[in-house]
Design a protein around this motif. Structure first.
Motif, PDB file in Angstrom:
ATOM      1  N   TYR A  25       3.270  -3.112   8.566  1.00  0.00           N
ATOM      2  CA  TYR A  25       3.012  -3.580   7.199  1.00  0.00           C
ATOM      3  C   TYR A  25       2.180  -4.865   7.234  1.00  0.00           C
ATOM      4  O   TYR A  25       1.220  -5.024   6.483  1.00  0.00           O
ATOM      5  CB  TYR A  25       4.323  -3.827   6.459  1.00  0.00           C
ATOM      6  CG  TYR A  25       4.130  -4.515   5.126  1.00  0.00           C
ATOM      7  CD1 TYR A  25       3.614  -3.816   4.033  1.00  0.00           C
ATOM      8  CD2 TYR A  25       4.433  -5.867   4.963  1.00  0.00           C
ATOM      9  CE1 TYR A  25       3.409  -4.456   2.811  1.00  0.00           C
ATOM     10  CE2 TYR A  25       4.238  -6.501   3.744  1.00  0.00           C
ATOM     11  CZ  TYR A  25       3.726  -5.791   2.676  1.00  0.00           C
ATOM     12  OH  TYR A  25       3.517  -6.421   1.468  1.00  0.00           O
ATOM     13  N   ARG A  26       2.544  -5.777   8.145  1.00  0.00           N
ATOM     14  CA  ARG A  26       1.806  -7.025   8.289  1.00  0.00           C
ATOM     15  C   ARG A  26       0.347  -6.735   8.630  1.00  0.00           C
ATOM     16  O   ARG A  26      -0.579  -7.339   8.088  1.00  0.00           O
ATOM     17  CB  ARG A  26       2.468  -7.869   9.385  1.00  0.00           C
ATOM     18  CG  ARG A  26       2.037  -9.326   9.430  1.00  0.00           C
ATOM     19  CD  ARG A  26       2.819 -10.069  10.486  1.00  0.00           C
ATOM     20  NE  ARG A  26       4.250 -10.048  10.234  1.00  0.00           N
ATOM     21  CZ  ARG A  26       5.147  -9.472  11.014  1.00  0.00           C
ATOM     22  NH1 ARG A  26       4.775  -8.871  12.132  1.00  0.00           N
ATOM     23  NH2 ARG A  26       6.421  -9.506  10.709  1.00  0.00           N
ATOM     24  N   ALA A  27       0.127  -5.780   9.522  1.00  0.00           N
ATOM     25  CA  ALA A  27      -1.237  -5.431   9.922  1.00  0.00           C
ATOM     26  C   ALA A  27      -2.008  -4.783   8.776  1.00  0.00           C
ATOM     27  O   ALA A  27      -3.190  -5.073   8.563  1.00  0.00           O
ATOM     28  CB  ALA A  27      -1.203  -4.494  11.126  1.00  0.00           C
ATOM     29  N   LEU A  28      -1.344  -3.918   8.029  1.00  0.00           N
ATOM     30  CA  LEU A  28      -2.012  -3.226   6.925  1.00  0.00           C
ATOM     31  C   LEU A  28      -2.433  -4.187   5.819  1.00  0.00           C
ATOM     32  O   LEU A  28      -3.422  -3.947   5.113  1.00  0.00           O
ATOM     33  CB  LEU A  28      -1.091  -2.150   6.352  1.00  0.00           C
ATOM     34  CG  LEU A  28      -0.822  -0.932   7.256  1.00  0.00           C
ATOM     35  CD1 LEU A  28       0.322  -0.095   6.697  1.00  0.00           C
ATOM     36  CD2 LEU A  28      -2.082  -0.079   7.415  1.00  0.00           C
ATOM     37  N   THR A  29      -1.707  -5.287   5.663  1.00  0.00           N
ATOM     38  CA  THR A  29      -2.044  -6.245   4.608  1.00  0.00           C
ATOM     39  C   THR A  29      -3.191  -7.175   4.990  1.00  0.00           C
ATOM     40  O   THR A  29      -3.749  -7.840   4.125  1.00  0.00           O
ATOM     41  CB  THR A  29      -0.824  -7.118   4.236  1.00  0.00           C
ATOM     42  OG1 THR A  29      -0.413  -7.874   5.391  1.00  0.00           O
ATOM     43  CG2 THR A  29       0.332  -6.270   3.738  1.00  0.00           C
ATOM     44  N   VAL A  36      -7.634   0.674  -1.610  1.00  0.00           N
ATOM     45  CA  VAL A  36      -6.185   0.502  -1.459  1.00  0.00           C
ATOM     46  C   VAL A  36      -5.671  -0.309  -2.653  1.00  0.00           C
ATOM     47  O   VAL A  36      -6.111  -1.419  -2.909  1.00  0.00           O
ATOM     48  CB  VAL A  36      -5.830  -0.202  -0.139  1.00  0.00           C
ATOM     49  CG1 VAL A  36      -4.345  -0.528  -0.094  1.00  0.00           C
ATOM     50  CG2 VAL A  36      -6.206   0.680   1.041  1.00  0.00           C
ATOM     51  N   VAL A  37      -4.733   0.284  -3.375  1.00  0.00           N
ATOM     52  CA  VAL A  37      -4.215  -0.319  -4.601  1.00  0.00           C
ATOM     53  C   VAL A  37      -2.943  -1.129  -4.343  1.00  0.00           C
ATOM     54  O   VAL A  37      -2.749  -2.210  -4.891  1.00  0.00           O
ATOM     55  CB  VAL A  37      -3.928   0.774  -5.661  1.00  0.00           C
ATOM     56  CG1 VAL A  37      -3.287   0.183  -6.902  1.00  0.00           C
ATOM     57  CG2 VAL A  37      -5.210   1.510  -6.013  1.00  0.00           C
ATOM     58  N   ASP A  38      -2.062  -0.601  -3.474  1.00  0.00           N
ATOM     59  CA  ASP A  38      -0.796  -1.284  -3.230  1.00  0.00           C
ATOM     60  C   ASP A  38      -0.203  -0.799  -1.911  1.00  0.00           C
ATOM     61  O   ASP A  38      -0.472   0.317  -1.461  1.00  0.00           O
ATOM     62  CB  ASP A  38       0.188  -0.999  -4.370  1.00  0.00           C
ATOM     63  CG  ASP A  38       1.315  -2.022  -4.456  1.00  0.00           C
ATOM     64  OD1 ASP A  38       1.301  -2.998  -3.671  1.00  0.00           O
ATOM     65  OD2 ASP A  38       2.203  -1.854  -5.306  1.00  0.00           O
ATOM     66  N   LEU A  39       0.599  -1.667  -1.291  1.00  0.00           N
ATOM     67  CA  LEU A  39       1.347  -1.347  -0.079  1.00  0.00           C
ATOM     68  C   LEU A  39       2.803  -1.673  -0.344  1.00  0.00           C
ATOM     69  O   LEU A  39       3.137  -2.813  -0.685  1.00  0.00           O
ATOM     70  CB  LEU A  39       0.826  -2.165   1.112  1.00  0.00           C
ATOM     71  CG  LEU A  39      -0.638  -1.949   1.495  1.00  0.00           C
ATOM     72  CD1 LEU A  39      -1.111  -3.048   2.445  1.00  0.00           C
ATOM     73  CD2 LEU A  39      -0.817  -0.586   2.143  1.00  0.00           C
ATOM     74  N   PRO A  41       6.454  -1.615   1.338  1.00  0.00           N
ATOM     75  CA  PRO A  41       7.284  -1.391   2.526  1.00  0.00           C
ATOM     76  C   PRO A  41       8.729  -1.070   2.175  1.00  0.00           C
ATOM     77  O   PRO A  41       9.224  -1.454   1.108  1.00  0.00           O
ATOM     78  CB  PRO A  41       7.195  -2.728   3.260  1.00  0.00           C
ATOM     79  CG  PRO A  41       7.065  -3.730   2.147  1.00  0.00           C
ATOM     80  CD  PRO A  41       6.248  -3.044   1.073  1.00  0.00           C
ATOM     81  N   ALA A  42       9.394  -0.363   3.067  1.00  0.00           N
ATOM     82  CA  ALA A  42      10.831  -0.114   2.990  1.00  0.00           C
ATOM     83  C   ALA A  42      11.383  -0.282   4.402  1.00  0.00           C
ATOM     84  O   ALA A  42      10.708  -0.836   5.280  1.00  0.00           O
ATOM     85  CB  ALA A  42      11.116   1.273   2.433  1.00  0.00           C
ATOM     86  N   ALA A  43      12.593   0.177   4.656  1.00  0.00           N
ATOM     87  CA  ALA A  43      13.219  -0.039   5.963  1.00  0.00           C
ATOM     88  C   ALA A  43      12.526   0.734   7.076  1.00  0.00           C
ATOM     89  O   ALA A  43      12.443   0.262   8.213  1.00  0.00           O
ATOM     90  CB  ALA A  43      14.693   0.341   5.911  1.00  0.00           C
ATOM     91  N   ARG A  44      12.022   1.928   6.778  1.00  0.00           N
ATOM     92  CA  ARG A  44      11.404   2.769   7.813  1.00  0.00           C
ATOM     93  C   ARG A  44      10.052   3.329   7.392  1.00  0.00           C
ATOM     94  O   ARG A  44       9.494   4.165   8.088  1.00  0.00           O
ATOM     95  CB  ARG A  44      12.334   3.955   8.161  1.00  0.00           C
ATOM     96  CG  ARG A  44      13.722   3.569   8.668  1.00  0.00           C
ATOM     97  CD  ARG A  44      13.673   2.991  10.071  1.00  0.00           C
ATOM     98  NE  ARG A  44      14.993   2.743  10.610  1.00  0.00           N
ATOM     99  CZ  ARG A  44      15.679   1.621  10.440  1.00  0.00           C
ATOM    100  NH1 ARG A  44      15.156   0.648   9.704  1.00  0.00           N
ATOM    101  NH2 ARG A  44      16.871   1.446  10.978  1.00  0.00           N
ATOM    102  N   THR A  45       9.540   2.908   6.241  1.00  0.00           N
ATOM    103  CA  THR A  45       8.292   3.465   5.726  1.00  0.00           C
ATOM    104  C   THR A  45       7.429   2.402   5.064  1.00  0.00           C
ATOM    105  O   THR A  45       7.926   1.339   4.667  1.00  0.00           O
ATOM    106  CB  THR A  45       8.566   4.567   4.687  1.00  0.00           C
ATOM    107  OG1 THR A  45       9.267   3.986   3.564  1.00  0.00           O
ATOM    108  CG2 THR A  45       9.366   5.729   5.274  1.00  0.00           C
ATOM    109  N   VAL A  46       6.145   2.724   4.934  1.00  0.00           N
ATOM    110  CA  VAL A  46       5.238   1.961   4.083  1.00  0.00           C
ATOM    111  C   VAL A  46       4.485   2.970   3.223  1.00  0.00           C
ATOM    112  O   VAL A  46       3.872   3.904   3.750  1.00  0.00           O
ATOM    113  CB  VAL A  46       4.227   1.121   4.891  1.00  0.00           C
ATOM    114  CG1 VAL A  46       3.238   0.439   3.943  1.00  0.00           C
ATOM    115  CG2 VAL A  46       4.938   0.080   5.741  1.00  0.00           C
ATOM    116  N   LEU A  47       4.571   2.804   1.916  1.00  0.00           N
ATOM    117  CA  LEU A  47       3.826   3.655   0.994  1.00  0.00           C
ATOM    118  C   LEU A  47       2.475   3.009   0.736  1.00  0.00           C
ATOM    119  O   LEU A  47       2.410   1.858   0.294  1.00  0.00           O
ATOM    120  CB  LEU A  47       4.591   3.822  -0.315  1.00  0.00           C
ATOM    121  CG  LEU A  47       3.927   4.721  -1.365  1.00  0.00           C
ATOM    122  CD1 LEU A  47       3.910   6.172  -0.901  1.00  0.00           C
ATOM    123  CD2 LEU A  47       4.647   4.597  -2.717  1.00  0.00           C
TER     124      LEU A  47
END
Length: 200
Positions: A25-29, A36-39, A41-47
């Protein structure tokens, strides 16, 4: 990493664990491409939500390498004053084989990071660096937890932004405004934010 389609405008990226999710998630941001509109994160996923062609976004996701934190990163830091008089403070001390003073010191002395949000608007799941504070949820959840209650559950610490049912071990309380619609963004604790607690 596993990339799943989530409709025409989103992809769900699955990971093996929380640490891997946070690193990606840190890398994607860091440098998301146009579209890309939004990221989220959750415990095991990133939407990954996007507007435009899907394939370039999928290629970008697949090419990203996990980012590690360094002393030079510029994450926002929020300081939260806490009165440590929670109803479960004695129980947490018993579960961790520490005194209540040591529990408070362990909570204050470490750096916490918002891994993801959920449960209620403004609620952030905070992960720390001291595994001594990993405690189970209460065996019997409370029907009402006061707003501002600071708790522990599993590997997380968190603050209830409003009164609600809950099963976390309560160790203190704060008056920090966690959710304010007049603020941009409304949530004080957002994924990636660094949090320090201080004894009030």
């Amino acid at each position: 990493m596993r990339i799943l389609s989530a409709g025409e405008g989103a992809a769900l990226v699955e990971f093996d664990g929380l640490n891997e999710t946070m690193a990606y998630y840190r890398a994607l941001t860091l440098d998301p491409p146009a579209g890309v509109v939004d990221l989220v994160p959750a415990a095991r996923t990133v939407l990954v939500m996007f507007d435009g062609p899907k394939q370039p976004i999928l290629d970008w996701i697949a090419a990203v390498s996990p980012a590690v934190t360094t002393d030079g990163d510029h994450s926002e830091t929020v300081t939260i004053p806490v009165v440590y008089d929670g109803e479960d403070l004695d129980e947490v001390a018993r579960l961790t084989d520490m005194s209540t003073t040591e529990v408070v010191a362990a909570h204050v002395d470490q750096t916490w990071t918002v891994a993801f949000g959920g449960f209620a608007p403004g609620f952030g799941y905070l992960v720390g660096t001291d595994a001594r504070l990993h405690v189970p949820r209460r065996s019997s959840p409370r029907t009402s937890v006061p707003a501002g209650s600071v708790g522990l559950a599993g590997e997380f610490s968190g603050i209830y932004p409003r009164s609600s049912p809950g099963g976390w071990q309560l160790i203190g309380r704060t008056d920090a405004p966690l959710w304010n619609l007049d603020r941009d963004p409304p949530a004080l604790l957002r994924p990636g934010t660094t949090v320090r607690f201080e004894q009030a």
